[in-house]
Scaffold this motif. Structure first.
Motif, PDB file in Angstrom:
ATOM      1  N   ALA A 166       0.840  -1.209   0.000  1.00 10.57           N
ATOM      2  CA  ALA A 166       0.000   0.000   0.000  1.00 10.57           C
ATOM      3  C   ALA A 166       0.872   1.256   0.000  1.00 10.57           C
ATOM      4  N   TYR A 167       1.931   1.255   0.796  1.00 12.49           N
ATOM      5  CA  TYR A 167       2.861   2.390   0.808  1.00 12.49           C
ATOM      6  C   TYR A 167       3.521   2.574  -0.562  1.00 12.49           C
ATOM      7  N   ILE A 168       3.927   1.457  -1.164  1.00  9.31           N
ATOM      8  CA  ILE A 168       4.612   1.515  -2.460  1.00  9.31           C
ATOM      9  C   ILE A 168       3.681   2.081  -3.526  1.00  9.31           C
ATOM     10  N   ARG A 169       2.449   1.599  -3.560  1.00  6.04           N
ATOM     11  CA  ARG A 169       1.493   2.083  -4.561  1.00  6.04           C
ATOM     12  C   ARG A 169       1.105   3.544  -4.329  1.00  6.04           C
ATOM     13  N   ALA A 170       1.280   4.003  -3.099  1.00  5.46           N
ATOM     14  CA  ALA A 170       1.015   5.416  -2.799  1.00  5.46           C
ATOM     15  C   ALA A 170       2.202   6.296  -3.162  1.00  5.46           C
ATOM     16  N   GLY A 171       3.268   5.682  -3.702  1.00  2.00           N
ATOM     17  CA  GLY A 171       4.443   6.443  -4.097  1.00  2.00           C
ATOM     18  C   GLY A 171       5.301   6.880  -2.930  1.00  2.00           C
ATOM     19  N   MET A 172       5.209   6.151  -1.810  1.00  2.00           N
ATOM     20  CA  MET A 172       5.910   6.565  -0.597  1.00  2.00           C
ATOM     21  C   MET A 172       7.256   5.862  -0.416  1.00  2.00           C
ATOM     22  N   GLY A 173       7.623   4.965  -1.336  1.00  2.00           N
ATOM     23  CA  GLY A 173       8.913   4.307  -1.192  1.00  2.00           C
ATOM     24  C   GLY A 173       8.947   2.960  -1.872  1.00  2.00           C
ATOM     25  N   ILE A 174       9.945   2.147  -1.502  1.00  2.00           N
ATOM     26  CA  ILE A 174      10.106   0.795  -2.029  1.00  2.00           C
ATOM     27  C   ILE A 174      10.081  -0.189  -0.865  1.00  2.00           C
ATOM     28  N   GLY A 175       9.968  -1.473  -1.158  1.00  2.00           N
ATOM     29  CA  GLY A 175       9.929  -2.484  -0.107  1.00  2.00           C
ATOM     30  C   GLY A 175      11.044  -3.495  -0.260  1.00  2.00           C
ATOM     31  N   ILE A 176      11.430  -4.102   0.861  1.00  2.00           N
ATOM     32  CA  ILE A 176      12.343  -5.246   0.851  1.00  2.00           C
ATOM     33  C   ILE A 176      11.615  -6.400   1.534  1.00  2.00           C
ATOM     34  N   VAL A 177      11.429  -7.488   0.802  1.00  2.00           N
ATOM     35  CA  VAL A 177      10.690  -8.632   1.330  1.00  2.00           C
ATOM     36  C   VAL A 177      11.406  -9.916   0.946  1.00  2.00           C
ATOM     37  N   PRO A 178      11.157 -11.017   1.668  1.00  2.00           N
ATOM     38  CA  PRO A 178      11.669 -12.318   1.214  1.00  2.00           C
ATOM     39  C   PRO A 178      11.163 -12.614  -0.191  1.00  2.00           C
ATOM     40  N   SER A 179      12.035 -13.129  -1.055  1.00  2.00           N
ATOM     41  CA  SER A 179      11.662 -13.360  -2.454  1.00  2.00           C
ATOM     42  C   SER A 179      10.489 -14.314  -2.600  1.00  2.00           C
ATOM     43  N   VAL A 180      10.290 -15.191  -1.616  1.00  2.00           N
ATOM     44  CA  VAL A 180       9.196 -16.165  -1.705  1.00  2.00           C
ATOM     45  C   VAL A 180       7.829 -15.483  -1.624  1.00  2.00           C
ATOM     46  N   LEU A 181       7.787 -14.217  -1.191  1.00  2.00           N
ATOM     47  CA  LEU A 181       6.528 -13.485  -1.109  1.00  2.00           C
ATOM     48  C   LEU A 181       6.120 -12.884  -2.446  1.00  2.00           C
ATOM     49  N   TYR A 182       6.907 -13.145  -3.491  1.00  2.00           N
ATOM     50  CA  TYR A 182       6.579 -12.646  -4.830  1.00  2.00           C
ATOM     51  C   TYR A 182       5.160 -13.040  -5.216  1.00  2.00           C
ATOM     52  N   ASN A 183       4.439 -12.056  -5.761  1.00  2.00           N
ATOM     53  CA  ASN A 183       3.063 -12.291  -6.199  1.00  2.00           C
ATOM     54  C   ASN A 183       2.918 -11.771  -7.627  1.00  2.00           C
ATOM     55  N   LYS A 184       2.796 -12.691  -8.579  1.00  2.00           N
ATOM     56  CA  LYS A 184       2.742 -12.276  -9.980  1.00  2.00           C
ATOM     57  C   LYS A 184       1.441 -11.557 -10.329  1.00  2.00           C
ATOM     58  N   ASP A 185       0.465 -11.587  -9.432  1.00  2.00           N
ATOM     59  CA  ASP A 185      -0.771 -10.848  -9.666  1.00  2.00           C
ATOM     60  C   ASP A 185      -0.573  -9.345  -9.502  1.00  2.00           C
ATOM     61  N   ASP A 186       0.523  -8.944  -8.858  1.00  2.00           N
ATOM     62  CA  ASP A 186       0.827  -7.520  -8.699  1.00  2.00           C
ATOM     63  C   ASP A 186       1.476  -7.008  -9.980  1.00  2.00           C
ATOM     64  N   THR A 187       0.677  -6.834 -11.033  1.00  2.00           N
ATOM     65  CA  THR A 187       1.224  -6.516 -12.348  1.00  2.00           C
ATOM     66  C   THR A 187       1.808  -5.109 -12.438  1.00  2.00           C
ATOM     67  N   ASP A 188       1.443  -4.227 -11.523  1.00  2.00           N
ATOM     68  CA  ASP A 188       1.985  -2.871 -11.534  1.00  2.00           C
ATOM     69  C   ASP A 188       3.263  -2.759 -10.701  1.00  2.00           C
ATOM     70  N   LEU A 189       3.687  -3.868 -10.115  1.00  2.00           N
ATOM     71  CA  LEU A 189       4.887  -3.886  -9.278  1.00  2.00           C
ATOM     72  C   LEU A 189       5.917  -4.844  -9.870  1.00  2.00           C
ATOM     73  N   ARG A 190       7.196  -4.636  -9.516  1.00  2.00           N
ATOM     74  CA  ARG A 190       8.227  -5.604  -9.882  1.00  2.00           C
ATOM     75  C   ARG A 190       8.946  -6.053  -8.621  1.00  2.00           C
ATOM     76  N   TYR A 191       9.211  -7.345  -8.559  1.00  2.00           N
ATOM     77  CA  TYR A 191       9.990  -7.932  -7.479  1.00  2.00           C
ATOM     78  C   TYR A 191      11.378  -8.185  -8.052  1.00  2.00           C
ATOM     79  N   ILE A 192      12.355  -7.389  -7.632  1.00  2.00           N
ATOM     80  CA  ILE A 192      13.692  -7.417  -8.221  1.00  2.00           C
ATOM     81  C   ILE A 192      14.676  -7.989  -7.207  1.00  2.00           C
TER      82      ILE A 192
END
Length: 303
Positions: A235-261
Motif C-alpha cells: 500500500a505504501y509503495i502504490r502510494a508512491g511513498m517508497g520501495i519495499g524489501i521482502v523475502p523473495s518467496v513473497l513474490y506475487n505475480k498478480d501484482d502486475t503494476d509492481l516488480r519484485y527485483i
C-alpha cells in the motif's frame, strides 16, 4: 452462499476477466457478475474490484480465493472417489499452510499428487504464522502433522524435525513509475536515497537481523522502516511513498503494476517441511514430504 456463486468467483479470480469466465462456465457475463455481487453481499466482504477494464482481487478476496480453491479441490476429489467406488476412509495427514501466493501454486499440486498416488487423505489446515511458539505447539500437539514454513520461525522448535526444500533471498518491490523498476538486480548502493519499508514478521529472525546490519554498515545513510505485513508495504509503495524489501518467496505475480527485483545480498532464508520428531506415522510423513517436494519443484518452474 451456493456452489454457482463460488464457481463464478473462483473462475474470475483465475482469469481476472468476466468475459472469459462466462465462456468457461457457459453463463452470460451478467449472470457471472450477479453471482459474485450476491456472494459479496451475503458474506459482507468485497472480493473483486472493477476499475474500467481492469479486474483484480481485494486483499480479502485473495485470502478467500486461496482457501475456497482448496475446499473446491477437496470436494472434487471426494466426488471423484465416490463415483469411482473408492474407499474414502483413508489415513489423514493434516498439512498446515499460510497465505503465501506461492502456496496457491504448490498446495493444489500436492493435494492432487497425494490423492492420485497414495492412499493418504492429505487435509489442508490454515495456519496464521503469528508467533513461533504457536506454530511449534500446533505440530507437537498433533493439530497439524507437517507444514512448509520459513526455518527461522521454527529455530527453537524442540521436538520437531526439519526437511529443507529450497532457499530464497530477498527482493526489492518497486512501483512501475520508480527508476528501479527497470533494473534486473538491486545493490545496496541503489538503495541510497530511497524510503524503504523492510518486511520483518518477527523481531528476531536471524536473516532479517543480518540484513539490517548489512544495510546499516554498508551505508549509514540508508534508512528503513519495519513492517510485519506485506499488504501494508505494498500500500505504501502504490502510494508512491517508497520501495519495499521482502523475502523473495513473497513474490506475487498478480501484482502486475509492481516488480519484485532480486537484491544482491548474502542473506538467504531456508524454506522446508517441519514435522514432529516423535511422529507415530513416520512412513506416511516421509511419503507426503516427498510428494510436497515434487509439488514445490513443479510450482517453482511455473511460477
Amino acid at each position: 452462499m451456493n456452489t454457482t456463486q463460488v464457481k463464478c468467483f473462483l473462475s474470475v479470480a483465475k482469469t481476472l476477466n468476466f468475459t472469459k469466465s462466462a465462456e468457461e462456465l457457459y453463463l452470460s457475463q451478467s449472470t457471472v457478475s450477479k453471482n459474485i455481487k450476491n456472494l459479496e453481499k451475503e458474506i459482507q466482504v468485497k472480493l473483486v474490484n472493477r476499475n474500467y477494464h481492469h479486474v483484480y482481487l481485494t486483499e480479502k478476496g485473495k485470502i478467500f480465493y486461496n482457501r475456497m480453491s482448496l475446499i473446491a479441490a477437496e470436494i472434487d476429489s471426494t466426488v471423484a472417489n465416490l463415483q469411482q467406488g473408492q474407499v474414502i476412509d483413508r489415513p489423514k495427514i493434516k498439512m498446515g499452510y499460510t497465505d503465501l501466493p506461492f502456496e496457491k501454486k504448490w498446495l493444489p499440486i500436492a493435494l492432487k499428487l497425494t490423492n492420485a498416488q497414495t492412499h493418504i487423505d492429505l487435509v489442508p489446515y490454515f495456519v496464521n504464522p503469528g508467533r513461533e511458539h504457536r506454530i511449534t505447539q500446533l505440530i507437537t500437539n498433533g493439530t497439524v502433522d507437517l507444514m512448509l514454513i520459513q526455518r527461522d520461525i521454527m529455530k527453537k522448535a524442540d521436538g520437531t524435525k526439519y526437511f529443507e526444500l529450497f532457499k530464497k533471498g530477498f527482493s526489492i518491490i518497486a512501483y512501475e513509475n520508480d527508476p528501479l523498476f527497470l533494473k534486473q538486480q538491486i545493490t545496496f548502493d541503489d538503495l541510497i536515497g530511497h524510503n524503504i519499508y523492510l518486511w520483518n514478521g518477527n523481531d528476531d529472525f536471524p536473516a532479517i537481523e543480518s540484513l539490517k546490519y548489512s544495510l546499516n554498515t554498508h551505508a549509514p545513510s540508508i534508512s528503513f522502516s519495519e513492517a510485519d505485513d506485506t499488504s501494508t508495504i505494498i500500500a505504501y509503495i502504490r502510494a508512491g511513498m517508497g520501495i519495499g524489501i521482502v523475502p523473495s518467496v513473497l513474490y506475487n505475480k498478480d501484482d502486475t503494476d509492481l516488480r519484485y527485483i532480486p537484491l544482491d545480498a548474502k542473506q538467504v532464508l531456508s524454506y522446508g517441511i517441519v514435522y514432529a520428531q516423535d511422529s507415530e506415522r513416520p512412513e506416511l510423513i516421509s511419503e507426503v514430504n516427498k510428494l510436497v517436494a515434487r509439488a514445490v519443484n513443479v510450482a517453482k518452474v511455473n511460477f
